[in-house]
Scaffold this motif. Structure first.
Motif, PDB file in Angstrom:
ATOM      1  N   PHE A  16       0.846  -1.203   0.000  1.00 36.00           N
ATOM      2  CA  PHE A  16       0.000   0.000   0.000  1.00 36.00           C
ATOM      3  C   PHE A  16       0.878   1.249   0.000  1.00 36.00           C
ATOM      4  CE2 PHE A  16      -2.090   3.395   2.379  1.00 36.00           C
ATOM      5  CZ  PHE A  16      -3.377   3.444   1.837  1.00 36.00           C
ATOM      6  N   GLN A  17       1.968   1.224   0.775  1.00 36.90           N
ATOM      7  CA  GLN A  17       2.890   2.357   0.839  1.00 36.90           C
ATOM      8  C   GLN A  17       3.577   2.578  -0.500  1.00 36.90           C
ATOM      9  OE1 GLN A  17       5.453   1.028   3.989  1.00 36.90           O
ATOM     10  NE2 GLN A  17       4.011   1.603   5.616  1.00 36.90           N
ATOM     11  N   ALA A  18       3.899   1.484  -1.188  1.00 37.46           N
ATOM     12  CA  ALA A  18       4.551   1.602  -2.500  1.00 37.46           C
ATOM     13  C   ALA A  18       3.633   2.283  -3.499  1.00 37.46           C
ATOM     14  CB  ALA A  18       4.966   0.221  -3.005  1.00 37.46           C
ATOM     15  N   GLY A  19       2.326   2.054  -3.385  1.00 31.46           N
ATOM     16  CA  GLY A  19       1.377   2.744  -4.251  1.00 31.46           C
ATOM     17  C   GLY A  19       1.238   4.211  -3.888  1.00 31.46           C
ATOM     18  N   ALA A  20       1.169   4.491  -2.589  1.00 34.32           N
ATOM     19  CA  ALA A  20       1.038   5.882  -2.125  1.00 34.32           C
ATOM     20  C   ALA A  20       2.265   6.710  -2.502  1.00 34.32           C
ATOM     21  CB  ALA A  20       0.831   5.906  -0.609  1.00 34.32           C
ATOM     22  N   VAL A 194       1.098  16.600  11.229  1.00 33.73           N
ATOM     23  CA  VAL A 194       1.110  15.211  10.768  1.00 33.73           C
ATOM     24  C   VAL A 194      -0.064  14.958   9.831  1.00 33.73           C
ATOM     25  CG1 VAL A 194       0.944  12.779  11.431  1.00 33.73           C
ATOM     26  CG2 VAL A 194       2.243  14.380  12.855  1.00 33.73           C
ATOM     27  N   THR A 195       0.234  14.498   8.629  1.00 31.56           N
ATOM     28  CA  THR A 195      -0.794  14.038   7.694  1.00 31.56           C
ATOM     29  C   THR A 195      -0.753  12.517   7.695  1.00 31.56           C
ATOM     30  OG1 THR A 195      -0.596  15.988   6.269  1.00 31.56           O
ATOM     31  CG2 THR A 195      -1.576  14.018   5.303  1.00 31.56           C
ATOM     32  N   LEU A 196      -1.846  11.894   8.127  1.00 33.18           N
ATOM     33  CA  LEU A 196      -1.898  10.453   8.264  1.00 33.18           C
ATOM     34  C   LEU A 196      -2.597   9.824   7.058  1.00 33.18           C
ATOM     35  CD1 LEU A 196      -1.428   7.942  10.036  1.00 33.18           C
ATOM     36  CD2 LEU A 196      -3.638   8.417  11.128  1.00 33.18           C
ATOM     37  N   ILE A 197      -1.919   8.883   6.420  1.00 31.87           N
ATOM     38  CA  ILE A 197      -2.485   8.155   5.286  1.00 31.87           C
ATOM     39  C   ILE A 197      -2.702   6.710   5.726  1.00 31.87           C
ATOM     40  CG2 ILE A 197      -2.125   7.374   2.916  1.00 31.87           C
ATOM     41  CD1 ILE A 197      -0.340   9.796   2.477  1.00 31.87           C
ATOM     42  N   GLU A 198      -3.947   6.257   5.688  1.00 29.80           N
ATOM     43  CA  GLU A 198      -4.304   4.895   6.060  1.00 29.80           C
ATOM     44  C   GLU A 198      -5.264   4.322   5.023  1.00 29.80           C
ATOM     45  OE1 GLU A 198      -4.293   4.585  10.881  1.00 29.80           O
ATOM     46  OE2 GLU A 198      -6.055   5.508   9.971  1.00 29.80           O
ATOM     47  N   PRO A 199      -5.282   3.004   4.851  1.00 22.71           N
ATOM     48  CA  PRO A 199      -6.289   2.406   3.971  1.00 22.71           C
ATOM     49  C   PRO A 199      -7.690   2.716   4.493  1.00 22.71           C
ATOM     50  CG  PRO A 199      -4.591   0.806   4.548  1.00 22.71           C
ATOM     51  CD  PRO A 199      -4.380   1.993   5.425  1.00 22.71           C
ATOM     52  N   ARG A 225      -2.199   4.126  -4.004  1.00 23.89           N
ATOM     53  CA  ARG A 225      -2.117   5.214  -4.979  1.00 23.89           C
ATOM     54  C   ARG A 225      -3.373   6.083  -4.917  1.00 23.89           C
ATOM     55  NH1 ARG A 225      -1.874   2.138  -9.232  1.00 23.89           N
ATOM     56  NH2 ARG A 225       0.398   2.055  -9.348  1.00 23.89           N
ATOM     57  N   HIS A 226      -4.526   5.442  -4.922  1.00 27.48           N
ATOM     58  CA  HIS A 226      -5.801   6.170  -4.925  1.00 27.48           C
ATOM     59  C   HIS A 226      -6.026   6.909  -3.608  1.00 27.48           C
ATOM     60  CE1 HIS A 226     -10.035   7.048  -5.673  1.00 27.48           C
ATOM     61  NE2 HIS A 226     -10.299   6.527  -4.484  1.00 27.48           N
ATOM     62  N   THR A 227      -5.714   6.264  -2.479  1.00 28.76           N
ATOM     63  CA  THR A 227      -5.943   6.878  -1.165  1.00 28.76           C
ATOM     64  C   THR A 227      -5.091   8.122  -0.988  1.00 28.76           C
ATOM     65  OG1 THR A 227      -6.478   4.716  -0.210  1.00 28.76           O
ATOM     66  CG2 THR A 227      -5.901   6.487   1.320  1.00 28.76           C
ATOM     67  N   ALA A 228      -3.801   8.032  -1.306  1.00 32.31           N
ATOM     68  CA  ALA A 228      -2.917   9.196  -1.159  1.00 32.31           C
ATOM     69  C   ALA A 228      -3.356  10.332  -2.070  1.00 32.31           C
ATOM     70  CB  ALA A 228      -1.473   8.791  -1.457  1.00 32.31           C
ATOM     71  N   LYS A 229      -3.721  10.004  -3.298  1.00 34.62           N
ATOM     72  CA  LYS A 229      -4.181  11.033  -4.240  1.00 34.62           C
ATOM     73  C   LYS A 229      -5.411  11.750  -3.700  1.00 34.62           C
ATOM     74  CE  LYS A 229      -5.402  11.695  -9.120  1.00 34.62           C
ATOM     75  NZ  LYS A 229      -5.554  11.016 -10.428  1.00 34.62           N
ATOM     76  N   THR A 230      -6.342  10.987  -3.113  1.00 41.43           N
ATOM     77  CA  THR A 230      -7.571  11.572  -2.574  1.00 41.43           C
ATOM     78  C   THR A 230      -7.269  12.475  -1.378  1.00 41.43           C
ATOM     79  OG1 THR A 230      -8.870   9.650  -3.259  1.00 41.43           O
ATOM     80  CG2 THR A 230      -9.804  11.035  -1.539  1.00 41.43           C
TER      81      THR A 230
END
Length: 235
Positions: A16-20, A194-199, A225-230
């Motif tokens: 998931f991190q590799a996509g983000a 802190v910007t938190l990115i989680e599934p 990829r989609h989550t980080a973009k959003t």
């Protein structure tokens, strides 16, 4: 303003991190623990996102070939030779270009220790991934060192200790309860800067973080990829 990145643990969920990664931009410092330690080395070395994603896909394709019976209590049921070959190849071919920190757990109390830059070797990366009974630990500086995410799956304190004021934290252990010592980013959302990115949903049962198919890994990459973009589109 010093921009930092922290990549938490999660086994194959680290895909998931590799996509983000495609959406993250550049950083002054990068830190990681457990599976996130491998991503941290790659990102700090400016490995292209596609190459990092391909590493995760190849790893998923060979995971089952690495199963074996543990030889002693400190061993694991995954054959470490496959992971070691991948890590040593990555360390040989890629070198960090920014400040890098890796968290390992040491001693009976599993004390988290942050190692930085020249202190980081292939064995340090392998130690940070060494989930007890799954992968064998490593001796670092004379101390048995294990998975760096055992007490905190996504240690936001690490990039802060490295001087970051603006932090991106990518945590994939969303299925663990908040009271679990190595669970979700405690107070991550409440911390300034802190910007938190989680599934948006649990990526799967814990066993899938240990043995995943290439198809699952590909879906987690796309979700990252989609989550980080959003998330960045909202800012």
């Amino acid at each position: 303003m010093r921009r930092g990145l922290i990549l938490g643990g999660g086994g194959f969920f680290g895909a998931f991190q590799a996509g983000a990664y495609e959406q993250l931009g550049e950083f002054d410092c990068v830190a990681g623990t457990s599976a996130g330690a491998l991503n941290a080395w790659a990102i700090a070395s400016a490995m292209p996102p596609g190459a990092l994603q391909e590493l995760w896909l190849r790893a998923a394709g060979t995971a089952r070939a690495g199963l074996h019976f543990p030889r002693y209590w400190g061993d694991g049921f995954l054959n470490a030779r496959i992971l070691e070959a991948m890590v040593r190849s990555m360390v040989r071919d890629w070198q960090p270009r920014v400040d890098l920190g890796i968290v390992v757990s040491q001693g009976r109390a599993l004390r988290p220790v942050l190692l930085r830059n020249e202190e980081i070797t292939a064995d340090v990366l392998l130690a940070s991934c060494a989930v007890p009974f799954v992968l064998p630990g490593k001796r670092i500086g004379g101390n048995l060192s294990l998975d760096g995410g055992l007490r905190d799956a996504c240690p936001v304190w690490a990039p802060r200790e490295m001087g970051a004021d603006e932090i991106i934290a990518i945590n994939v252990w969303t299925h663990l309860p908040r009271w679990w010592p190595g669970g979700r980013v405690r107070a991550g959302r409440a911390q300034a800067g802190v910007t938190l990115i989680e599934p948006p949903r649990a990526l799967g049962p814990i066993r899938r973080s240990i043995l995943a198919t290439p198809g699952e890994v590909a879906s987690w990459i796309e979700l990252g990829r989609h989550t980080a973009k959003t998330i960045f589109a909202r800012q």
